[in-house]
Write a protein that holds these residues in place. Sequence first.
Motif, PDB file in Angstrom:
ATOM      1  N   ASN A   1      -9.135   0.009  -0.995  1.00 19.27           N
ATOM      2  CA  ASN A   1      -8.201  -0.565  -1.960  1.00 19.27           C
ATOM      3  C   ASN A   1      -6.837   0.118  -1.903  1.00 19.27           C
ATOM      4  OD1 ASN A   1      -9.609  -2.608  -3.180  1.00 19.27           O
ATOM      5  ND2 ASN A   1     -10.434  -1.311  -4.806  1.00 19.27           N
ATOM      6  N   PRO A   2      -5.762  -0.656  -1.814  1.00 21.62           N
ATOM      7  CA  PRO A   2      -4.446  -0.047  -2.038  1.00 21.62           C
ATOM      8  C   PRO A   2      -4.359   0.391  -3.499  1.00 21.62           C
ATOM      9  CG  PRO A   2      -4.232  -2.273  -1.160  1.00 21.62           C
ATOM     10  CD  PRO A   2      -5.661  -2.093  -1.534  1.00 21.62           C
ATOM     11  N   SER A   3      -3.493   1.355  -3.779  1.00 24.63           N
ATOM     12  CA  SER A   3      -3.371   1.837  -5.158  1.00 24.63           C
ATOM     13  C   SER A   3      -2.986   0.709  -6.102  1.00 24.63           C
ATOM     14  CB  SER A   3      -2.327   2.943  -5.221  1.00 24.63           C
ATOM     15  OG  SER A   3      -1.084   2.463  -4.759  1.00 24.63           O
TER      16      SER A   3
ATOM     17  N   ALA B   1      -6.107  -0.906  -6.981  1.00 23.26           N
ATOM     18  CA  ALA B   1      -6.920  -0.015  -7.801  1.00 23.26           C
ATOM     19  C   ALA B   1      -6.407   0.032  -9.234  1.00 23.26           C
ATOM     20  CB  ALA B   1      -6.919   1.388  -7.206  1.00 23.26           C
ATOM     21  N   ALA B   2      -5.081  -0.100  -9.376  1.00 24.56           N
ATOM     22  CA  ALA B   2      -4.502  -0.028 -10.718  1.00 24.56           C
ATOM     23  C   ALA B   2      -4.541  -1.381 -11.425  1.00 24.56           C
ATOM     24  CB  ALA B   2      -3.065   0.470 -10.624  1.00 24.56           C
TER      25      ALA B   2
ATOM     26  N   GLN C   1       0.271  12.749   1.252  1.00 18.46           N
ATOM     27  CA  GLN C   1      -0.794  12.204   0.418  1.00 18.46           C
ATOM     28  C   GLN C   1      -1.614  11.163   1.158  1.00 18.46           C
ATOM     29  OE1 GLN C   1       2.353  11.070  -0.276  1.00 18.46           O
ATOM     30  NE2 GLN C   1       3.111  12.865  -1.338  1.00 18.46           N
ATOM     31  N   ARG C   2      -2.837  11.056   0.698  1.00 17.97           N
ATOM     32  CA  ARG C   2      -3.738  10.050   1.228  1.00 17.97           C
ATOM     33  C   ARG C   2      -3.418   8.706   0.621  1.00 17.97           C
ATOM     34  NH1 ARG C   2      -4.119  13.272   5.007  1.00 17.97           N
ATOM     35  NH2 ARG C   2      -6.092  14.315   5.313  1.00 17.97           N
ATOM     36  N   GLY C   3      -3.690   7.651   1.365  1.00 19.93           N
ATOM     37  CA  GLY C   3      -3.691   6.341   0.733  1.00 19.93           C
ATOM     38  C   GLY C   3      -2.553   5.414   1.062  1.00 19.93           C
ATOM     39  N   GLY C   4      -1.496   5.881   1.714  1.00 21.22           N
ATOM     40  CA  GLY C   4      -0.410   4.988   2.095  1.00 21.22           C
ATOM     41  C   GLY C   4      -0.720   4.284   3.408  1.00 21.22           C
TER      42      GLY C   4
ATOM     43  N   ASN D   1     -16.669   6.510  -0.981  1.00 16.87           N
ATOM     44  CA  ASN D   1     -16.068   7.036   0.243  1.00 16.87           C
ATOM     45  C   ASN D   1     -14.694   7.631  -0.017  1.00 16.87           C
ATOM     46  OD1 ASN D   1     -18.215   6.059   1.819  1.00 16.87           O
ATOM     47  ND2 ASN D   1     -17.268   4.032   1.829  1.00 16.87           N
TER      48      ASN D   1
ATOM     49  N   ASP E   1     -15.223   3.658  -5.357  1.00 17.36           N
ATOM     50  CA  ASP E   1     -15.572   3.712  -3.939  1.00 17.36           C
ATOM     51  C   ASP E   1     -15.985   5.156  -3.618  1.00 17.36           C
ATOM     52  OD1 ASP E   1     -15.688   3.817  -1.198  1.00 17.36           O
ATOM     53  OD2 ASP E   1     -13.885   2.594  -0.891  1.00 17.36           O
TER      54      ASP E   1
ATOM     55  N   ALA F   1      -4.410   5.279 -11.897  1.00 16.57           N
ATOM     56  CA  ALA F   1      -3.901   4.932 -10.565  1.00 16.57           C
ATOM     57  C   ALA F   1      -4.557   5.741  -9.455  1.00 16.57           C
ATOM     58  CB  ALA F   1      -2.382   5.118 -10.515  1.00 16.57           C
ATOM     59  N   CYS F   2      -5.863   5.603  -9.377  1.00 16.93           N
ATOM     60  CA  CYS F   2      -6.566   6.255  -8.274  1.00 16.93           C
ATOM     61  C   CYS F   2      -7.098   5.186  -7.341  1.00 16.93           C
ATOM     62  CB  CYS F   2      -7.717   7.109  -8.805  1.00 16.93           C
ATOM     63  SG  CYS F   2      -8.633   7.887  -7.457  1.00 16.93           S
ATOM     64  N   MET F   3      -6.858   5.362  -6.044  1.00 14.29           N
ATOM     65  CA  MET F   3      -7.261   4.337  -5.074  1.00 14.29           C
ATOM     66  C   MET F   3      -8.776   4.226  -4.912  1.00 14.29           C
ATOM     67  SD  MET F   3      -6.105   6.425  -1.737  1.00 14.29           S
ATOM     68  CE  MET F   3      -6.937   5.508  -0.505  1.00 14.29           C
ATOM     69  N   ALA F   4      -9.523   5.171  -5.489  1.00 17.27           N
ATOM     70  CA  ALA F   4     -10.979   5.068  -5.400  1.00 17.27           C
ATOM     71  C   ALA F   4     -11.513   4.017  -6.378  1.00 17.27           C
ATOM     72  CB  ALA F   4     -11.624   6.417  -5.689  1.00 17.27           C
ATOM     73  N   LEU F   5     -10.687   3.633  -7.353  1.00 15.35           N
ATOM     74  CA  LEU F   5     -11.120   2.676  -8.366  1.00 15.35           C
ATOM     75  C   LEU F   5     -10.793   1.255  -7.926  1.00 15.35           C
ATOM     76  CD1 LEU F   5      -9.712   4.608 -11.435  1.00 15.35           C
ATOM     77  CD2 LEU F   5     -12.128   4.420 -10.813  1.00 15.35           C
ATOM     78  N   GLY F   6     -11.605   0.308  -8.386  1.00 17.37           N
ATOM     79  CA  GLY F   6     -11.304  -1.079  -8.072  1.00 17.37           C
ATOM     80  C   GLY F   6     -12.137  -1.987  -8.953  1.00 17.37           C
TER      81      GLY F   6
ATOM     82  N   ARG G   1       0.860  -1.185   0.000  1.00 16.21           N
ATOM     83  CA  ARG G   1       0.000   0.000   0.000  1.00 16.21           C
ATOM     84  C   ARG G   1       0.902   1.242   0.000  1.00 16.21           C
ATOM     85  NH1 ARG G   1      -5.485   0.525   1.410  1.00 16.21           N
ATOM     86  NH2 ARG G   1      -5.576  -1.407   2.571  1.00 16.21           N
ATOM     87  N   PRO G   2       1.516   1.521  -1.141  1.00 14.78           N
ATOM     88  CA  PRO G   2       2.400   2.694  -1.208  1.00 14.78           C
ATOM     89  C   PRO G   2       1.550   3.963  -1.246  1.00 14.78           C
ATOM     90  CG  PRO G   2       2.221   1.684  -3.368  1.00 14.78           C
ATOM     91  CD  PRO G   2       1.412   0.838  -2.427  1.00 14.78           C
ATOM     92  N   PRO G   3       2.156   5.115  -0.893  1.00 12.77           N
ATOM     93  CA  PRO G   3       1.396   6.360  -1.032  1.00 12.77           C
ATOM     94  C   PRO G   3       1.111   6.632  -2.498  1.00 12.77           C
ATOM     95  CG  PRO G   3       3.686   6.800  -0.444  1.00 12.77           C
ATOM     96  CD  PRO G   3       3.513   5.326  -0.402  1.00 12.77           C
ATOM     97  N   VAL G   4       0.014   7.266  -2.774  1.00 15.41           N
ATOM     98  CA  VAL G   4      -0.366   7.638  -4.150  1.00 15.41           C
ATOM     99  C   VAL G   4      -0.848   9.077  -4.141  1.00 15.41           C
ATOM    100  CG1 VAL G   4      -1.119   5.635  -5.433  1.00 15.41           C
ATOM    101  CG2 VAL G   4      -2.553   6.492  -3.593  1.00 15.41           C
TER     102      VAL G   4
ATOM    103  N   CYS H   1      -3.364  11.886  -3.977  1.00 13.35           N
ATOM    104  CA  CYS H   1      -4.685  11.931  -3.360  1.00 13.35           C
ATOM    105  C   CYS H   1      -5.740  11.766  -4.455  1.00 13.35           C
ATOM    106  CB  CYS H   1      -4.926  13.278  -2.695  1.00 13.35           C
ATOM    107  SG  CYS H   1      -3.797  13.667  -1.378  1.00 13.35           S
TER     108      CYS H   1
ATOM    109  N   LEU I   1      -8.231   2.349 -15.141  1.00 11.55           N
ATOM    110  CA  LEU I   1      -7.329   1.999 -14.035  1.00 11.55           C
ATOM    111  C   LEU I   1      -5.939   2.591 -14.215  1.00 11.55           C
ATOM    112  CD1 LEU I   1      -8.215  -1.743 -13.282  1.00 11.55           C
ATOM    113  CD2 LEU I   1      -9.206   0.332 -12.325  1.00 11.55           C
TER     114      LEU I   1
ATOM    115  N   ARG J   1      -1.535  -6.949   7.792  1.00 10.03           N
ATOM    116  CA  ARG J   1      -0.171  -6.517   7.522  1.00 10.03           C
ATOM    117  C   ARG J   1       0.638  -6.377   8.821  1.00 10.03           C
ATOM    118  NH1 ARG J   1       1.010  -4.372   2.918  1.00 10.03           N
ATOM    119  NH2 ARG J   1      -0.989  -3.354   2.564  1.00 10.03           N
TER     120      ARG J   1
END
Lengths: 588, 190
Positions: free
Chosen positions: B101-103, B106-107, B44-47, A560, A558, A540-545, A334-337, A339, A537, B82
């Motif tokens: 979802n982790p990025s 998502a990707a 940033q958000r998401g990590g 949220n 998502d 690379a947005c974490m809201a997508l899945g 879960r790397p940072p992406v 926002c 996809l 984790r």
Amino acid sequence: MKKIISGNEAIALGFGDSGGVFASGYPGTPSTETLEEVARLGEVYCEWAPNEKVALESVIGASIAGGRALSTMKHVGVNVAADALLTLTYTGVNAGLILMVADDPGMHSSQNEQDSRNYAKFAKVPMLDPADSQEAYDMVRAGFEISEQFDTPLMLRTTTRISHAKGAVVPQQKITPQIGEWVKDVPKYVMLPNFGKLKHIEVEARLLKLQEFAETTPLNRIEMRDAELGIITSGVAYQHVREACPDASVLKLGMIHPLPERKIREFAGSVKRLVIVEEMDAIFEEQIRAMGIDVEIGKNKLPLCGEINADILRAALGGTGAVTPSPVAGLPQRPPVFCPSCAHRGLFTILSKLKVFVSGDIGCYTLGALPPMSAMHSVIDMGASISAAHGMAKVNAIAGRDEKPVAVIGDSTFFHSGMTGLMSMAYNGGNALVIIMDNRTTGMTGGQENPGTGKTLQGFPARQVEMVPLVKALGIDNVVELNAYDLKETEAAIKKGLATPGPYVLIDRNPCILRYKIRKPAMIVDQDKCTGCRACLKVACMALGLTATGEKQKVRVDPNVCNGCGVCKQMCKFDAMHELEGENNANL
Amino acid sequence: MQIFNIVIAGVGGQGVLMASKVLAESALASGMDVKQNEVHGMAQRGGSVISFVRIGDQVNSPVVMPGTADLLISFEPLEALRYIHYLKPGGRLVYNKVSINPSTVAAGLAVYPQDVEQQIAAACTNAQGIEALSIAREAGNGKAVNMVMVGTVMKDLPLKEEVITEVVKQLSQGKGVEVNLKALAGGAAA
Ligand SMILES: Cc1ncc(C[n+]2csc(CCOP(=O)(O)OP(=O)(O)O)c2C)c(N)n1
Ligand code: SF4
Ligand code: SF4
Ligand code: SF4
């Protein structure tokens, strides 16, 4: 009253309580919260400088004018300020001057793992190394006293686990600031060779006096327990030592440069096994071995890279403790992406598509180097995007390669050290496309003000630098505004910039979503229209899945997490995405 | 007292740091020594985010070592898995069942494991999953997930509920006071 605060907050509080008058720094993890806290406390004047060199030089001026002054920066910031530091050590100070530098062992948020203790040796200045928030607080006061007593700048060094860890602090009696005289003293402050030669001799003599001081100061203390095992350590490593070896004897160094040679000999002579525990470089160990003292365990068993912790220590000391459990294998990272809704996303979607060489820089946009974008191909230090692109273009021209590099840089980084590179490119007839992502904040470090935001660190309105006239003034004729949320427009603008010979600058002015708290209605995917082609996809947005079930996986958003920028929607050829009615309820 | 080790895990933007602050301030208000530490810097958000809170008579290191946590609070199921190795044998786990979802997922580069909750149950016999997002929304704001989580673990902490409630009150502002107290109570009832 006892408070629970971080090392950074403790330094800020200690600064205000110790007669501090002026503070200047540049944001950088893990140092940033120090100046933010000085501003929040609201008692002492403080400001963000555009870079660390300017910050330190301003602080030098403040000291010459008689005010106790503090400069804050991360470890790599000292590289930028080093030119000032290495001559400041010659001039010395008028009022006390502290340079706070925060190291980042383990590289939680940095581009390298340099050990700032080297700078104390290099500049021949005293350095203090607190082991918790209370010491961080106390060492500001002690630091000012040492700085004034010995006429020297002093470095106060922290690491991530000191800067960001919170612990109890009991403040001391507050000192009211006293501003000294502003004196003209040419031989002291004008470092012409003739004066500098004399000063160098003084610096060497000062170092010997500081060494004497180190022998007796309570900042360095011996905790005699079992004489079987003796450990020399400092900073957060001391806490790990106490955790792993509660019974060991310890020489805990608070002043880590210059080292107290007699005290070290005395300690080494009183224990059977001598161990040196220091994170990163073998600074203590090299000096102690050079004293001819036998060291049983040092960097022969302890790592040069990364942090030290109690488990690593136990292992190095040959402990037979329980085996540390290891993490569950094979989990998705879960790397940072960027926002959800960040403007950088649109830009990198296109750069990735165009497969150009991107000379990158340091900021949130550096995340464009990660998959699936993988659209950044070099990142060195702040400002290098533009100057490195210039060098690449020159060699490309010599090699007859008809390819123009793209430099990507943020506003804060551009003000920090990108401007000079751009001026050089214009002056030297360069040929690169430079994209300035002017989101009007220093995003990566948490959204600090900068010369382009129209506000100061203390929240006062400020003259706002205008990017377009600035870029033109540096010698660039082709300056075009960009909207990175519009993928078609972005692609066309980049292609045009690449096709036009000579320096070409695109400026995106969309604000940072996180800093300016921008909210838009979320997207929804029409499951009947979605073909599962996965084109969306790529952003690379974490809201997508992908949906979990069904013979053909489709995409869902998502609600949220989505913040409705519409970049993913522009990737969809099947008109499957539209905005969700009503308010956005993004929970991140 | 023996040191009580807490690990709080989640996703950047979920309020892990605020929850840590509540626990640390509550320990201080109870007259105990405390060290709290998280590594932050990336805005940033998401990590993935992890924070440590250590409470005791005297606490040295700010870091919790794997295999030594008395309590793991995770704001997201995958993050619970984790960091589950931080728990000591028999340690307690409370996690939010709502996944993010982790990025990488998502990707489309990785798959979110479908059996996260089964894996959690297999690794920890003292685990409890809660619907923290809906409880937070009932309290008035989906962002109050962090206070819901604190509410649920209150009974597992060496701290008094009244002290925690008071600290939450002091750290909240305006409308947030009511929402956070409701979220705390909602979490406690979960
Ligand atoms: C010499 C130096 N000082 C400070 C930092 C810390 N740092 C990393 S990125 C950054 C600024 C990012 O701001 P900006 O360029 O505006 O981009 P954004 O993150 O807003 O996209 C800073 C200050 C650093 N890496 N190097
Ligand atoms: S903090 Fe701002 S610049 Fe950084 S990723 Fe988030 S929205 Fe983008
Ligand atoms: S899901 Fe799409 S619209 Fe929503 S934030 Fe991500 S890229 Fe933007
Ligand atoms: S691009 Fe459109 S059709 Fe393709 S997966 Fe995404 S939403 Fe579905």
